[in-house]
Design a protein around this motif. Structure first.
Motif, PDB file in Angstrom:
ATOM      1  N   MET A 123       0.872  -1.174   0.000  1.00 43.24           N
ATOM      2  CA  MET A 123       0.000   0.000   0.000  1.00 43.24           C
ATOM      3  C   MET A 123       0.912   1.226   0.000  1.00 43.24           C
ATOM      4  SD  MET A 123      -2.696   1.336   2.904  1.00 43.24           S
ATOM      5  CE  MET A 123      -4.008   0.185   2.506  1.00 43.24           C
ATOM      6  N   ILE A 124       0.723   2.074  -1.006  1.00 46.68           N
ATOM      7  CA  ILE A 124       1.538   3.286  -1.081  1.00 46.68           C
ATOM      8  C   ILE A 124       0.617   4.492  -0.904  1.00 46.68           C
ATOM      9  CG2 ILE A 124       3.124   4.629  -2.509  1.00 46.68           C
ATOM     10  CD1 ILE A 124       3.212   1.514  -3.910  1.00 46.68           C
ATOM     11  N   VAL A 125       0.804   5.194   0.196  1.00 43.16           N
ATOM     12  CA  VAL A 125      -0.035   6.366   0.477  1.00 43.16           C
ATOM     13  C   VAL A 125       0.707   7.619   0.040  1.00 43.16           C
ATOM     14  CG1 VAL A 125      -1.037   7.782   2.325  1.00 43.16           C
ATOM     15  CG2 VAL A 125      -1.382   5.300   2.334  1.00 43.16           C
ATOM     16  N   VAL A 126       0.003   8.469  -0.690  1.00 46.48           N
ATOM     17  CA  VAL A 126       0.589   9.697  -1.209  1.00 46.48           C
ATOM     18  C   VAL A 126       0.006  10.900  -0.459  1.00 46.48           C
ATOM     19  CG1 VAL A 126       0.818  11.185  -3.239  1.00 46.48           C
ATOM     20  CG2 VAL A 126       0.869   8.692  -3.514  1.00 46.48           C
ATOM     21  N   THR A 127       0.880  11.634   0.217  1.00 49.43           N
ATOM     22  CA  THR A 127       0.459  12.903   0.825  1.00 49.43           C
ATOM     23  C   THR A 127       1.674  13.719   1.249  1.00 49.43           C
ATOM     24  OG1 THR A 127      -0.839  13.996   2.562  1.00 49.43           O
ATOM     25  CG2 THR A 127       0.180  11.920   3.164  1.00 49.43           C
ATOM     26  N   GLU A 128       1.498  15.021   1.206  1.00 50.68           N
ATOM     27  CA  GLU A 128       2.519  15.931   1.736  1.00 50.68           C
ATOM     28  C   GLU A 128       1.945  16.728   2.895  1.00 50.68           C
ATOM     29  OE1 GLU A 128       5.762  17.756  -1.104  1.00 50.68           O
ATOM     30  OE2 GLU A 128       3.773  18.122  -1.936  1.00 50.68           O
ATOM     31  N   ASN A 129       0.675  16.452   3.190  1.00 50.69           N
ATOM     32  CA  ASN A 129      -0.018  17.206   4.228  1.00 50.69           C
ATOM     33  C   ASN A 129       0.530  16.818   5.610  1.00 50.69           C
ATOM     34  OD1 ASN A 129      -2.048  17.705   6.310  1.00 50.69           O
ATOM     35  ND2 ASN A 129      -3.394  18.320   4.622  1.00 50.69           N
ATOM     36  N   LYS A 130       1.103  17.813   6.286  1.00 48.57           N
ATOM     37  CA  LYS A 130       1.768  17.550   7.581  1.00 48.57           C
ATOM     38  C   LYS A 130       0.798  16.989   8.620  1.00 48.57           C
ATOM     39  CE  LYS A 130       5.721  20.689   7.451  1.00 48.57           C
ATOM     40  NZ  LYS A 130       5.563  21.607   6.308  1.00 48.57           N
ATOM     41  N   ASN A 131      -0.427  17.449   8.574  1.00 46.77           N
ATOM     42  CA  ASN A 131      -1.410  16.968   9.552  1.00 46.77           C
ATOM     43  C   ASN A 131      -1.766  15.497   9.326  1.00 46.77           C
ATOM     44  OD1 ASN A 131      -1.666  19.392  10.974  1.00 46.77           O
ATOM     45  ND2 ASN A 131      -3.105  20.205   9.466  1.00 46.77           N
ATOM     46  N   ILE A 132      -1.954  15.142   8.055  1.00 44.43           N
ATOM     47  CA  ILE A 132      -2.265  13.745   7.732  1.00 44.43           C
ATOM     48  C   ILE A 132      -1.073  12.856   8.100  1.00 44.43           C
ATOM     49  CG2 ILE A 132      -2.892  12.100   5.891  1.00 44.43           C
ATOM     50  CD1 ILE A 132      -5.129  14.152   6.429  1.00 44.43           C
ATOM     51  N   ILE A 133       0.140  13.324   7.784  1.00 44.66           N
ATOM     52  CA  ILE A 133       1.349  12.542   8.105  1.00 44.66           C
ATOM     53  C   ILE A 133       1.480  12.372   9.625  1.00 44.66           C
ATOM     54  CG2 ILE A 133       3.893  12.534   7.994  1.00 44.66           C
ATOM     55  CD1 ILE A 133       3.594  13.910   5.219  1.00 44.66           C
TER      56      ILE A 133
END
Lengths: 111, 132
Positions: free
Chosen positions: A73-83
């Motif tokens: 599973m590869i999750v894509v995000t740059e959102n600091k809150n989500i990370i």
């Protein structure tokens, strides 16, 4: 939410807010991607702004299915809150889980 | 800022939960919390409201859930008040999405103080975040 089978990959895009009430929708989309191909699954959270424990639970359940099939599973995000949330629940260090800042980098590790 | 209390009451229906989250977001912004802190406050209160809808609504969608916000001594205090008995979640690592077990650890991790008070008339979850 939409599913694109792009270049042999299953990419799920989830936008906006995923809470307990939208988690089922996410679960279904990932299920479709798991069943629909033999590939790793990319979960594109680029435009996701909110996730709660309901959404996180779905990721854990679906990651387990992918591990059993020796897929990732590869999750894509740059959102600091989500990370921050992904780190909080330590899904980041789970087997077969990858986090990438953008879709291009996510696709690159599969090719 | 002067001490003041604000509140919103919603019917216990999943479709109202984003409205309650928005209320919390606006309040947190007004008191000067940054984006990261606002996110924490939204997620924590979202978890409490989800629990209230799921477990604290004896009349189903006709039940009321109230979110009260109070700011004093540099702390935002949120109360999520329902009319049910809080459902204790046992396994916090249960990955089944039907379990709300992760909700409480989320609240604890994202807020400075979390207290759950169960009374005869219902449950109040109190969430406190200090403005730093």
């Amino acid at each position: 939410m939409e599913v694109n089978d792009y270049e042999d990959l299953s990419i799920i895009r989830a936008e906006g807010e995923i809470d307990h009430w939208r988690a089922t929708e996410l679960e279904q989309k990932i299920d479709d991607a798991i069943r629909g191909s033999e590939n790793d699954v990319i979960v594109d959270f680029s435009d996701l702004t909110y996730i709660d424990s309901g959404g996180i639970s779905v990721l854990f359940v679906q990651l387990k299915k992918l591990i059993e099939k020796e897929r990732r599973m590869i999750v894509v995000t740059e959102n600091k809150n989500i990370i921050k949330i992904l780190r909080l629940v330590n899904i980041i260090n789970q087997k077969n889980f990858e986090l990438k800042p953008n879709l291009e980098q996510a696709k690159r590790i599969i090719n | 800022m002067e001490k003041e209390k604000k509140s919103i009451t919603i019917k216990s229906d999943p479709k109202n939960i984003s409205k309650a989250r928005r209320f919390v977001e606006i309040i947190a912004k007004q008191y000067g919390f940054n984006d990261s802190q606002i996110f924490d406050i939204k997620v924590a209160s979202g978890e409490a409201i989800s629990n209230a809808i799921e477990h604290g609504s004896p009349l189903g969608a006709k039940s009321n859930i109230t979110v009260e916000a109070d700011f004093s001594k540099n702390c935002l205090e949120l109360k999520v008040i329902d009319r049910g008995i809080f459902k204790k979640q046992v396994k916090v690592d249960n990955p089944d999405p039907r379990h709300r077990g992760r909700g409480i650890p989320f609240m604890l991790a994202l807020m400075d103080t979390v207290t759950i008070k169960e009374g005869k008339k219902g449950t109040t979850v109190k969430l406190i975040k200090k403005l730093k």
